[in-house]
Design a protein around this motif. Structure first.
Motif, PDB file in Angstrom:
ATOM      1  N   GLN A 263      20.568  -0.673  13.977  1.00 45.08           N
ATOM      2  CA  GLN A 263      20.347  -1.308  12.664  1.00 45.08           C
ATOM      3  C   GLN A 263      21.794  -2.336  12.727  1.00 45.08           C
ATOM      4  O   GLN A 263      21.488  -3.442  12.044  1.00 45.08           O
ATOM      5  CB  GLN A 263      20.779  -0.280  11.672  1.00 45.08           C
ATOM      6  CG  GLN A 263      19.726   0.679  11.337  1.00 45.08           C
ATOM      7  CD  GLN A 263      19.879   1.742  10.412  1.00 45.08           C
ATOM      8  OE1 GLN A 263      20.967   2.054  10.408  1.00 45.08           O
ATOM      9  NE2 GLN A 263      18.756   2.271  10.023  1.00 45.08           N
ATOM     10  N   GLN A 266      20.441  -5.300  14.310  1.00 41.88           N
ATOM     11  CA  GLN A 266      19.589  -6.182  13.488  1.00 41.88           C
ATOM     12  C   GLN A 266      20.204  -6.863  12.433  1.00 41.88           C
ATOM     13  O   GLN A 266      19.792  -8.175  12.412  1.00 41.88           O
ATOM     14  CB  GLN A 266      18.728  -4.956  12.840  1.00 41.88           C
ATOM     15  CG  GLN A 266      17.357  -5.650  11.988  1.00 41.88           C
ATOM     16  CD  GLN A 266      16.640  -4.804  11.427  1.00 41.88           C
ATOM     17  OE1 GLN A 266      16.733  -3.476  11.500  1.00 41.88           O
ATOM     18  NE2 GLN A 266      15.478  -5.162  10.655  1.00 41.88           N
ATOM     19  N   THR A 270      20.072 -11.020  12.065  1.00 47.34           N
ATOM     20  CA  THR A 270      19.991 -11.686  10.981  1.00 47.34           C
ATOM     21  C   THR A 270      21.111 -12.821  10.624  1.00 47.34           C
ATOM     22  O   THR A 270      20.899 -13.859  10.073  1.00 47.34           O
ATOM     23  CB  THR A 270      19.922 -10.768   9.700  1.00 47.34           C
ATOM     24  OG1 THR A 270      18.759  -9.989  10.015  1.00 47.34           O
ATOM     25  CG2 THR A 270      19.520 -11.458   8.404  1.00 47.34           C
ATOM     26  N   ARG A 314      14.841 -15.578  15.744  1.00 49.19           N
ATOM     27  CA  ARG A 314      13.747 -14.802  14.891  1.00 49.19           C
ATOM     28  C   ARG A 314      13.336 -13.788  16.221  1.00 49.19           C
ATOM     29  O   ARG A 314      13.151 -12.495  15.761  1.00 49.19           O
ATOM     30  CB  ARG A 314      12.619 -15.669  14.837  1.00 49.19           C
ATOM     31  CG  ARG A 314      11.489 -14.859  13.996  1.00 49.19           C
ATOM     32  CD  ARG A 314      10.356 -16.147  13.839  1.00 49.19           C
ATOM     33  NE  ARG A 314       9.445 -15.348  12.915  1.00 49.19           N
ATOM     34  CZ  ARG A 314       8.163 -15.937  12.439  1.00 49.19           C
ATOM     35  NH1 ARG A 314       8.079 -17.489  12.714  1.00 49.19           N
ATOM     36  NH2 ARG A 314       7.234 -15.348  11.928  1.00 49.19           N
ATOM     37  N   ARG A 317      15.942 -10.725  16.195  1.00 47.72           N
ATOM     38  CA  ARG A 317      15.620  -9.930  14.971  1.00 47.72           C
ATOM     39  C   ARG A 317      14.429  -9.061  15.139  1.00 47.72           C
ATOM     40  O   ARG A 317      14.487  -7.867  14.523  1.00 47.72           O
ATOM     41  CB  ARG A 317      15.805 -10.624  13.892  1.00 47.72           C
ATOM     42  CG  ARG A 317      15.766 -10.105  12.310  1.00 47.72           C
ATOM     43  CD  ARG A 317      15.997 -11.083  10.987  1.00 47.72           C
ATOM     44  NE  ARG A 317      16.100 -10.070   9.981  1.00 47.72           N
ATOM     45  CZ  ARG A 317      15.126  -9.746   9.125  1.00 47.72           C
ATOM     46  NH1 ARG A 317      13.773  -9.962   9.595  1.00 47.72           N
ATOM     47  NH2 ARG A 317      15.219  -9.076   8.063  1.00 47.72           N
ATOM     48  N   ALA A 318      13.150  -9.500  15.512  1.00 48.05           N
ATOM     49  CA  ALA A 318      11.984  -8.771  15.579  1.00 48.05           C
ATOM     50  C   ALA A 318      12.335  -7.928  16.681  1.00 48.05           C
ATOM     51  O   ALA A 318      11.712  -6.738  16.376  1.00 48.05           O
ATOM     52  CB  ALA A 318      10.933  -9.888  16.028  1.00 48.05           C
ATOM     53  N   LYS A 321      14.238  -5.014  15.110  1.00 51.94           N
ATOM     54  CA  LYS A 321      13.626  -4.282  14.067  1.00 51.94           C
ATOM     55  C   LYS A 321      12.565  -3.167  14.797  1.00 51.94           C
ATOM     56  O   LYS A 321      12.604  -2.121  14.327  1.00 51.94           O
ATOM     57  CB  LYS A 321      12.714  -5.155  13.268  1.00 51.94           C
ATOM     58  CG  LYS A 321      11.914  -4.575  12.256  1.00 51.94           C
ATOM     59  CD  LYS A 321      11.245  -5.388  11.436  1.00 51.94           C
ATOM     60  CE  LYS A 321      10.478  -5.141  10.270  1.00 51.94           C
ATOM     61  NZ  LYS A 321       9.644  -5.900   9.454  1.00 51.94           N
ATOM     62  N   VAL A 324      14.629  -0.372  16.217  1.00 48.86           N
ATOM     63  CA  VAL A 324      14.987   0.834  15.281  1.00 48.86           C
ATOM     64  C   VAL A 324      14.030   1.458  14.951  1.00 48.86           C
ATOM     65  O   VAL A 324      14.151   2.673  14.756  1.00 48.86           O
ATOM     66  CB  VAL A 324      15.501  -0.162  13.856  1.00 48.86           C
ATOM     67  CG1 VAL A 324      15.398   0.763  12.767  1.00 48.86           C
ATOM     68  CG2 VAL A 324      16.837  -0.993  14.050  1.00 48.86           C
ATOM     69  N   ALA A 325      12.674   1.032  14.696  1.00 55.10           N
ATOM     70  CA  ALA A 325      11.542   2.027  14.418  1.00 55.10           C
ATOM     71  C   ALA A 325      11.527   2.795  15.535  1.00 55.10           C
ATOM     72  O   ALA A 325      10.853   4.156  15.316  1.00 55.10           O
ATOM     73  CB  ALA A 325      10.318   1.057  14.169  1.00 55.10           C
TER      74      ALA A 325
END
Length: 430
Positions: A263, A266, A270, A314, A317-318, A321, A324-325
């Protein structure tokens, strides 16, 4: 008269020679039998897997230190109006500049936090879990040695009983009370008991090599253990154990920390949408006509514009993300695994506890009484040899099964301690 010479005169030089030649390990020359706690401590100190896990944590800490490092500054020399490559001293203008890229503080902070959290996650999920697993292996290896010692004792007891029955059979045969077939059967049982004793000795040696392997030392290193298989009741209630496991398990805590690290990554990705600042400080010197020199200072500011954010930032960041999931799902899987391991170990412990109680309260006393009655009846001629042999085997096998039940109980206790990542409290009611 001649005075007797002290045996120490011969023993001491032999011990010194043995120590110098490595025949007796120095660390064990004066050591006492190793306790279970001492064995676990030594294994955690010496085992290569624990050392490898420790180094993995140290490497993660080093990477965390790198994550917080600032970009290296750049020192630039510029010479203008030089008549030739070998004539740098005849420049018309010279500039010396030191520049530094300054990141957005928020991005640097998130990256630093991610590095630290990754290191902590490695400590918990790798180092601490490896220590838990190796501790469990050490407990099991030590208890297996205690089990094999007990089985060796019963094998010797079995051989002694078989030899005693053989002597009684010979006496009764010579008195004409029993046929020669009883003597032959008793002799066969002595041979079988001897084979079982040989196998028990071998099993004990194999069990000791397993603990030596965990201690990272030669497999045939001799040692003795101080603890035996004993029944030590512990307090076991599933709900508090489950709560303790969810709170204390390092792999679950490590997954939580890994999720926080991702996180933070991430958030750093950003923050990368914002431009970085370039700051330069330089000194310029010009050669004017007539040999006059003029010095001046210059300050430069620049921005690194993230024009390609649609691809690099980008994408970062993707990716963060998605990671994280992924780790969030892994955390849930680890949580369910912790709950499963705790409940399985709890059920195994309750089952083993019931078996030990049944042996102590009923099976062992009855088997012992039956053996004693059978021995007296055989001496009085009221029991055949086969009936005596069957009762003897039942008594020996019952003791062996009880030792195995004690081992299973201690193994279940160790597994439950591993499942909750902590010791079980002793039952004060016992």
């Amino acid at each position: 008269m001649f005075a007797a010479k002290s045996p120490n005169r011969y023993i001491l030089p032999f011990l010194l020679l043995a120590l110098s030649e490595g025949l007796i390990p120095l660390e064990r020359a004066h050591a006492e039998a190793m306790s279970r706690m001492e064995a676990i401590r030594l294994v955690l100190e010496r085992n290569p897997q624990v050392e490898a896990a420790r180094n993995a944590y140290e490497a993660a800490r080093a990477r965390a230190l790198q994550a917080g490092a600032l970009p290296d500054p750049e020192l630039e020399f510029e010479f203008e109006e030089v008549p030739g490559l070998g004539s740098l001293g005849h420049y018309g203008e010279r500039t010396i500049e030191l520049s530094q890229r300054v990141e957005l503080p928020l991005k640097w902070w998130h990256r630093l936090q991610a590095g630290r959290q990754h290191a902590e996650a490695t400590r918990l999920a790798v180092f601490e879990m490896t220590k838990l697993d190796i501790s469990l292996q050490a407990k099991q290896a030590y208890d297996r040695i205690a089990l094999q010692k007990s089985l060796l004792h019963h094998a010797r007891q079995d051989l002694g009983l078989a030899q005693s029955i053989l002597r009684q059979a010979n006496i009764r045969f010579e008195a004409g009370d029993v046929p020669q077939l009883d003597v032959m059967r008793a002799s066969v049982e002595v041979g079988r008991a001897t084979n079982r004793l040989t196998a028990a000795k071998n099993d004990l040696s194999v069990a000791k090599t397993a603990l030596n392997a965990l201690l990272a030392r030669p497999l045939q290193t001799p040692f003795a253990i101080a603890d035996n298989l004993v029944y030590q009741p512990v307090e076991t209630d599933l709900d508090p154990l489950t709560s303790a496991a969810l709170k204390q398990r390092p792999d679950l805590a490590g997954t939580e920390m890994q999720l926080k690290a991702l996180q933070s990554q991430q958030a750093a990705a950003t923050a990368a949408y914002w431009p970085d600042l370039n700051v330069g400080l330089g000194r310029q010197r010009r050669h004017e006509a007539g040999g006059h020199e003029e010095d001046s200072w210059q300050v430069r500011f620049g921005l690194e514009l993230p024009l390609w954010a649609f691809s690099r930032q980008r994408g970062e960041r993707a990716a963060a993300k998605a990671e994280v999931a992924k780790v969030a799902a892994e955390r849930d899987a680890v949580r369910y695994q912790v709950l499963l391991e705790t409940e399985q170990a709890y059920l195994d412990l309750k089952t083993a506890e019931e078996q030990v109680a049944l042996f102590q309260g009923q099976i062992l006393p009855e088997a012992k009484r039956a053996f004693e009655v059978a021995g007296r009846s055989y001496d009085e001629g009221k029991l055949t040899y086969l009936e005596l042999l069957e009762t003897q085997r039942t008594w020996i096998e019952t003791q062996i099964e009880y030792a195995q039940a004690l081992f299973e109980y201690r193994a279940a206790t160790a597994a439950l301690e591993r499942a909750i990542a902590g010791p079980l409290s002793a039952n004060s009611g016992e």
